[in-house]
Design an enzyme around this catalytic site. Structure first.
Site, PDB file in Angstrom:
ATOM      1  N   LYS A 272       0.798  -1.219   0.000  1.00 32.62           N
ATOM      2  CA  LYS A 272       0.000   0.000   0.000  1.00 32.62           C
ATOM      3  C   LYS A 272       0.837   1.279   0.000  1.00 32.62           C
ATOM      4  O   LYS A 272       0.299   2.360  -0.190  1.00 32.62           O
ATOM      5  CB  LYS A 272      -0.985   0.000   1.168  1.00 32.62           C
ATOM      6  CG  LYS A 272      -1.974  -1.135   1.142  1.00 32.62           C
ATOM      7  CD  LYS A 272      -2.805  -1.235  -0.131  1.00 32.62           C
ATOM      8  CE  LYS A 272      -3.658  -0.055  -0.412  1.00 32.62           C
ATOM      9  NZ  LYS A 272      -4.860  -0.383  -1.212  1.00 32.62           N
TER      10      LYS A 272
HETATM   11  N1  PMP Z   1      -3.075  -7.120   1.416  1.00 35.49           N
HETATM   12  C1  PMP Z   1      -3.036  -6.234   2.415  1.00 35.49           C
HETATM   13  C2  PMP Z   1      -2.377  -6.634   3.699  1.00 35.49           C
HETATM   14  C3  PMP Z   1      -3.605  -4.968   2.249  1.00 35.49           C
HETATM   15  O1  PMP Z   1      -3.572  -4.075   3.259  1.00 35.49           O
HETATM   16  C4  PMP Z   1      -4.231  -4.651   1.020  1.00 35.49           C
HETATM   17  C5  PMP Z   1      -4.860  -3.311   0.803  1.00 35.49           C
HETATM   18  N2  PMP Z   1      -5.978  -3.028   1.555  1.00 35.49           N
HETATM   19  C6  PMP Z   1      -4.273  -5.611   0.008  1.00 35.49           C
HETATM   20  C7  PMP Z   1      -3.664  -6.827   0.238  1.00 35.49           C
HETATM   21  C8  PMP Z   1      -5.006  -5.374  -1.305  1.00 35.49           C
HETATM   22  O2  PMP Z   1      -4.470  -4.455  -2.198  1.00 35.49           O
HETATM   23  P1  PMP Z   1      -5.391  -3.551  -3.122  1.00 35.49           P
HETATM   24  O3  PMP Z   1      -6.027  -2.497  -2.251  1.00 35.49           O
HETATM   25  O4  PMP Z   1      -4.467  -2.957  -4.130  1.00 35.49           O
HETATM   26  O5  PMP Z   1      -6.457  -4.384  -3.764  1.00 35.49           O
END
Ligand code: PMP
Length: 340
Positions: A44
């Site tokens: 992130k």
């Molecule tokens: N894994 C974790 C630990 C996250 O914090 C996030 C983001 N909320 C994601 C995966 C998913 O990524 P994205 O928001 O780009 O879909």
């Protein structure tokens, strides 16, 4: 003279790590993009930097301003640190169901943390809607809006996608990841398809989310089950999800996620959090579905450190229907084959 990147310049360009044993067992190259090595500790950081730079360009974020966001944690950490390095304050609205480590981290990093009770997106008390209101009520503030601000996906299109393309010398045959906002999947799938339209792009979902339902069936009705994974598990088509180009979708059980996390720690040296376990489970499913010879890339989102009070507490796990078991990855793969 030499020039060395600052904090923001150190975001991205993460290594691609081969998962040896899972590659051997499936006959595919299973590769994890080590996003946990970003300076704020997760994938992130990219969304945070992309959103902040976009807001600066558009004049939405001005010197001395405040970044406000509703976040399960990692985006907040990224925004707080990017904000600190650029001179912005941050206010983070977080559901109080999230791991306490994340709130502690955010506070110690200097963010103002406002925990709120979890509420569905359809209700005004949902953390995103609260964050929007807080930004409106705060002077010189900007609401990052990671779910529907497509500067999030755009940054993955500009950075994560090209890095994966370069690191596999264009030989990547499939990319699979879970969805929180959808920024990673949308940006990377868009870039990889723009280079080679046959690249298979896949969504992997934990149980209790509706993205598998959306991509495999075209509606949001199947959201049965539950998952302890934080940061993923989306129930609506965000503006970032709407940009994703997806060929297939799979679901991974938390039991298999736990098995993978233990395996990654003990056999690969990778101490990772639950969403990485779901992602690697998705990569194994893609391997089984398409057969040997594929080059499959997924995202290793963050480390297990933020989740230790839960992941390593047998009582907490048992209360959450995950009693400790001695499942090997070999048996897990047989179970996954049987599910297909
Ligand atoms: N894994 C974790 C630990 C996250 O914090 C996030 C983001 N909320 C994601 C995966 C998913 O990524 P994205 O928001 O780009 O879909």
């Amino acid at each position: 003279m030499f020039s060395t990147p600052d904090f923001c310049g150190s975001i991205g360009n993460t290594p691609l790590i081969r998962l040896n044993r899972l590659s051997e067992l499936t006959g595919c190259e299973i590769l994890g993009k080590a996003e946990f090595l970003n300076p704020g500790g997760s994938v992130k950081d990219r969304a945070a930097l992309g959103i902040v730079e976009d807001a600066e360009r558009k004049g939405l974020l001005r010197p001395g301003g405040t970044i406000v966001e509703g976040t399960a944690g990692n985006t907040g950490i990224g925004l707080a640190l990017v904000g600190n390095s650029k001179g912005y304050k941050s206010i983070i609205v977080i559901p109080d169901s999230q791991a306490p480590e994340k709130m502690e981290l955010l506070r110690n990093m200097g963010a103002e943390v406002r925990p709120v009770p979890p509420a569905p997106y359809s209700e005004p008390g949902n953390y995103n809607h609260i964050a929007k209101r807080v930004a409106e009520e705060t002077g010189n503030a900007f609401w990052a809006n990671q779910f529907d601000n497509t500067a999030n996906a755009d940054f993955h299109f500009k950075t994560t996608g090209p890095e994966i393309w370069r690191q596999t010398r264009g030989e990547v045959s499939a990319f699979v990841t879970a969805i929180g906002t959808g920024g990673t999947l949308a940006g990377v799938s868009g870039f990889l398809k723009s280079q080679k339209s046959e690249t298979r792009t896949v969504c992997v979902d934990p149980f209790g989310a509706a993205m598998w339902s959306w991509f495999a069936h075209g509606h949001l009705d199947f959201d049965d089950g539950d998952s302890i994974a934080e940061g993923i598990g989306q129930g609506r088509v965000t503006d970032n999800v709407a940009k994703a180009e997806v060929d297939a979708a799979f679901r991974v059980h938390d039991r298999h996620m736990m098995c993978i996390l233990k395996h990654l720690t003990q056999c690969e040296g990778l101490f990772l959090g639950p969403s990485s376990g779901i992602n690697v489970g998705g990569a194994v499913k893609v391997a089984l579905d398409g057969g040997p010879g594929q080059v499959i890339v997924t995202i290793l989102c963050d480390t297990a450190q933020k989740y230790m009070s839960r992941l390593f507490d047998p009582d907490w796990l048992t209360e959450n229907d995950l009693p400790p078991e001695n499942l090997t990855v070999e048996v897990m793969i047989e179970e996954m084959r049987a599910e297909a």
